[in-house]
Design a protein around this motif. Sequence first.
Motif, PDB file in Angstrom:
ATOM      1  N   MET A 155      -1.945  12.787   1.411  1.00 37.00           N
ATOM      2  CA  MET A 155      -2.518  11.664   0.696  1.00 37.00           C
ATOM      3  C   MET A 155      -2.298  11.875  -0.801  1.00 37.00           C
ATOM      4  O   MET A 155      -2.473  12.963  -1.313  1.00 37.00           O
ATOM      5  N   ASP A 203      -1.816   6.447  -2.944  1.00 38.11           N
ATOM      6  CA  ASP A 203      -2.553   5.827  -1.838  1.00 38.11           C
ATOM      7  C   ASP A 203      -3.941   5.338  -2.250  1.00 38.11           C
ATOM      8  O   ASP A 203      -4.480   4.419  -1.640  1.00 38.11           O
ATOM      9  N   LYS A 260      -3.531  -1.623  -3.591  1.00 37.38           N
ATOM     10  CA  LYS A 260      -4.014  -0.292  -3.197  1.00 37.38           C
ATOM     11  C   LYS A 260      -5.537  -0.246  -3.328  1.00 37.38           C
ATOM     12  O   LYS A 260      -6.128  -0.988  -4.111  1.00 37.38           O
TER      13      LYS A 260
END
Length: 143
Positions: free
Chosen positions: A1, A57, A87
Amino acid sequence: MKILALKSSGDETAISVMLDKEINTFSMSHNRKDRPNWEMFLDNVGHNRIFKLVDIDLFVFANNQNSFTATRIIASYLKGIATALNKPLISIEDNPEDNFETDQIVIMAKERYLAEENDLDKFNPRNVNPTYNANIEFKKLNE
């Protein structure tokens, strides 16, 4: 991530980026009225060399109570980026007693996001706003 976090206390601003398990951080002290150059902050954590904003992310800002103005500026900046890139955005409370570093904020944001990712509306940039917890009292004029 991949997570990018910003925090400002008014006279110090910091950025951290988590790229999987590695965290890069840059911070700078400045005069309270000076506003940081975001491009310089991003460059110092590897933007355009090891990551691009589109690769992130999750965007995060620290809801710092030491400078509501600085927090609103950071929140607005990240809201714009998160909205443009579609996002998620998250706010992490940063009370004066805690005074978290941005690398801690990145880790906390990741844990919270993963724990609550079934409720993605919480992370919609339109729903994430800075708050100010101080008790503001107004004095009436002519009393």
